[in-house]
Scaffold this active site. Structure first.
Site, PDB file in Angstrom:
ATOM      1  N   ASN A 295      -9.290  11.168   5.013  1.00 41.42           N
ATOM      2  CA  ASN A 295      -8.730  11.416   6.341  1.00 41.42           C
ATOM      3  C   ASN A 295      -9.685  12.301   7.137  1.00 41.42           C
ATOM      4  O   ASN A 295     -10.744  12.692   6.642  1.00 41.42           O
ATOM      5  CB  ASN A 295      -7.358  12.102   6.235  1.00 41.42           C
ATOM      6  CG  ASN A 295      -6.245  11.148   5.860  1.00 41.42           C
ATOM      7  OD1 ASN A 295      -6.270   9.976   6.220  1.00 41.42           O
ATOM      8  ND2 ASN A 295      -5.258  11.646   5.132  1.00 41.42           N
TER       9      ASN A 295
ATOM     10  N   HIS B 182      -1.363   3.517   8.212  1.00 38.22           N
ATOM     11  CA  HIS B 182      -2.731   3.225   8.678  1.00 38.22           C
ATOM     12  C   HIS B 182      -2.852   1.794   9.206  1.00 38.22           C
ATOM     13  O   HIS B 182      -3.878   1.136   9.025  1.00 38.22           O
ATOM     14  CB  HIS B 182      -3.756   3.462   7.560  1.00 38.22           C
ATOM     15  CG  HIS B 182      -3.827   4.874   7.081  1.00 38.22           C
ATOM     16  ND1 HIS B 182      -4.558   5.850   7.740  1.00 38.22           N
ATOM     17  CD2 HIS B 182      -3.243   5.493   6.028  1.00 38.22           C
ATOM     18  CE1 HIS B 182      -4.428   7.003   7.094  1.00 38.22           C
ATOM     19  NE2 HIS B 182      -3.629   6.809   6.060  1.00 38.22           N
TER      20      HIS B 182
ATOM     21  N   TYR C 285      -2.341   2.266  -4.184  1.00 35.92           N
ATOM     22  CA  TYR C 285      -3.214   1.478  -3.313  1.00 35.92           C
ATOM     23  C   TYR C 285      -3.496   0.103  -3.916  1.00 35.92           C
ATOM     24  O   TYR C 285      -3.471  -0.911  -3.221  1.00 35.92           O
ATOM     25  CB  TYR C 285      -4.522   2.233  -3.044  1.00 35.92           C
ATOM     26  CG  TYR C 285      -4.393   3.250  -1.941  1.00 35.92           C
ATOM     27  CD1 TYR C 285      -5.061   3.094  -0.739  1.00 35.92           C
ATOM     28  CD2 TYR C 285      -3.588   4.369  -2.089  1.00 35.92           C
ATOM     29  CE1 TYR C 285      -4.942   4.025   0.280  1.00 35.92           C
ATOM     30  CE2 TYR C 285      -3.455   5.306  -1.083  1.00 35.92           C
ATOM     31  CZ  TYR C 285      -4.135   5.127   0.104  1.00 35.92           C
ATOM     32  OH  TYR C 285      -3.998   6.052   1.111  1.00 35.92           O
TER      33      TYR C 285
END
Length: 497
Positions: free
Chosen positions: A144, A71, A354
């Site tokens: 997404n 990303h 993350y």
């Protein structure tokens, strides 16, 4: 003369700020000259005491931070979420507590595979990440533009991305590696079909759906939990790009999607999405024919209809891309009271990964950056110090519990309880009903001309692969539907002659 707001950004700045600021060093000292270095004589050597140059160059050498491993290319904007329908019977989250309530938010849209300078119009999933600045902390919904994903077990993620990215020797994208991974992990077939359908190249960011994809848990004020999924539908409608047009745009305007979003907002044509949820009771989850926590599958709308919640409006462009988009850190671990996790293995894996990548990319105090901080709910933690800490909780005790009124807890935000059983083991899930929903997508969702384009798009990329990879993928798609496999085999044979 260019007419788009993005083309006139500098002109707009000039008109907005008619009086220029005095240029300074980073410590705020005004500068006499910024067009020549300090030397001993006109032709003499530079002096080490040229702090203007040293200040400028030392910072320039450190301007870049690690790129997102996925990303990397994206656009961001600010806006708000407004509740339009009451869901308090499902969720006690503060941002949903009354109809009409607005919550500020930040959104980041992105491609997945390409680097930060890659084109916006490639065939690739799109990131759809939201940061809600609620009164009880920041809630990050990191999704997404598709309701499913390629894998259901988080242990496969690094290897999937390795196959998706560049070959370690040639440093080129390698379709053999990617299709080989998909061939060996057939749970990916559902998402591969989405990717190679018309939905695989959205027309910018404004005309695509958004999904939390994972199964989450909502909890109401009585402490009753229910499973849920999040959906976002664009009020301006859905549009996709033809592959030929997308290819032309990739060379003529690689920033097509970023430009389109910026110009729409700057022209006050504010993009808007409606938010929906699906809900599933614990009893329904136990009886459902599939694993309700499998992110490679959807919940059928006929059985679990969409429930409207509110609307998301983007009405303000960022002032500085690096500060507000590149440094933005979205993390599935950032939840608020009323939103909880499910046993979804991909979600559980992302909770760790993350946070970990943000520490690597931005440092241990990334949450203190203005774009990431919970500014509507001041953080009170025992976390202290670390690189670039500028908010270290003042003189409050740095431990808990303590006897000095440092902190207290809240009984009403206790997580819901749940039971779990089973032997601790590594459970292989590669053969868990991989073809039923892809078959429904082929038979019931896609029209005949859409099926033809799906096959053509696949053949176009598979045509550059080794024959063994082609045969393996044909075998997988034949398991979805014989017509699918036969059509793909036919097109691949035509490409050989």
């Amino acid at each position: 003369m260019p007419n788009d707001p993005s083309d006139n950004q500098l002109k707009t700045y000039k008109e907005t700020y008619p009086k220029p600021q005095v240029i300074t060093t980073s410590n705020g000292a005004p500068i006499y000259s910024k067009t020549a270095v300090l030397t001993a004589g006109r032709r003499g050597p530079m002096l080490m005491q040229d702090v203007v140059y040293m200040d400028e160059m030392a910072h320039f050498d450190r301007e870049r931070i690690p790129e997102r491993v996925v990303h990397a290319k994206g656009a961001g904007a600010h806006g708000y979420f407004e509740v339009t329908h009451d869901i308090t019977k499902y969720c006690k989250a503060d941002m949903f507590n009354k109809v009409g309530k607005q919550t500020p938010l930040l959104v980041r849209f992105s491609t997945v595979a390409g680097e930060s300078g890659s084109a916006d119009t490639v065939r690739d999933p799109r990131g759809f990440s939201l940061k809600f600045y609620t009164e009880e902390g920041n809630w990050d919904l990191v999704g997404n533009n598709t309701p499913i994903f390629f894998i259901r077990d988080a242990i496969h993620f690094p290897n999937f991305i390795h196959a998706l990215k560049r070959n370690p020797q040639t440093h080129m994208r390698d379709p053999n590696a990617l299709f080989d991974f998909w061939m060996n992990r057939p749970e990916s077939i559902h998402q591969v079909m989405f990717l190679y359908s018309d939905r695989g190249i959205p027309d910018g960011f404004r005309f695509m759906n958004g999904y939390g994809a994972h199964t989450f848990k909502m909890v109401n004020k009585e402490g009753n939990p229910i499973y849920c999924k999040f959906h976002f539908k664009p009020a301006q409608g859905s549009k996709n790009l033809d592959p030929t047009d997308a290819g032309k745009l990739a060379s003529s305007d690689p920033d097509y999607a970023i430009r389109d979003l910026f110009n729409a907002i700057e022209s006050r044509n504010f993009p808007e999405w409606k938010m929906f949820i699906q809900v599933m009771t614990f009893e329904q989850a136990e009886k459902w024919e599939f694993n309700p926590f499998d992110v490679t599958k959807v919940w059928p709308h006929g059985d679990y209809p969409l429930i409207e919640v509110g609307k998301m409006v983007l009405n303000r462009n960022v002032k500085n891309y690096f500060a507000e988009v590149e440094q933005a850190a979205f993390c599935p671990a950032h939840i608020v009271p009323g939103i909880e996790f499910s046993p979804d293995k991909m979600l559980q894996g992302r909770i760790f990964s993350y946070t970990d990548t943000h520490y690597h990319r931005l440092g241990p105090n990334y949450i203190q950056l203005p774009v990431n901080c919970p500014y509507r709910s001041r953080a009170h933690t025992t976390q202290r110090d670390g690189a670039m800490a500028y908010e270290s909780q003042g003189d409050a005790p740095n431990y808990f519990p303590n006897s000095f009124r440092g902190y207290r807890t809240r009984d009403d935000v206790k997580e819901s309880t749940f039971q779990t059983t089973g032997d601790v083991d590594r459970y292989e899930t590669g053969d868990d009903h991989n073809y039923e929903q892809p078959r429904q997508f082929w038979e019931k969702v896609l029209k005949e001309e859409e099926r033809d384009r799906l096959v053509g798009n696949l053949a176009s990329d598979l045509g550059g692969c080794l024959e063994e990879i082609q045969n393996g993928m044909v075998k997988e798609f034949t398991k979805v539907h014989p017509d699918f496999g036969n059509a793909l085999r036919h097109q691949l044979c035509q490409k050989k002659h």
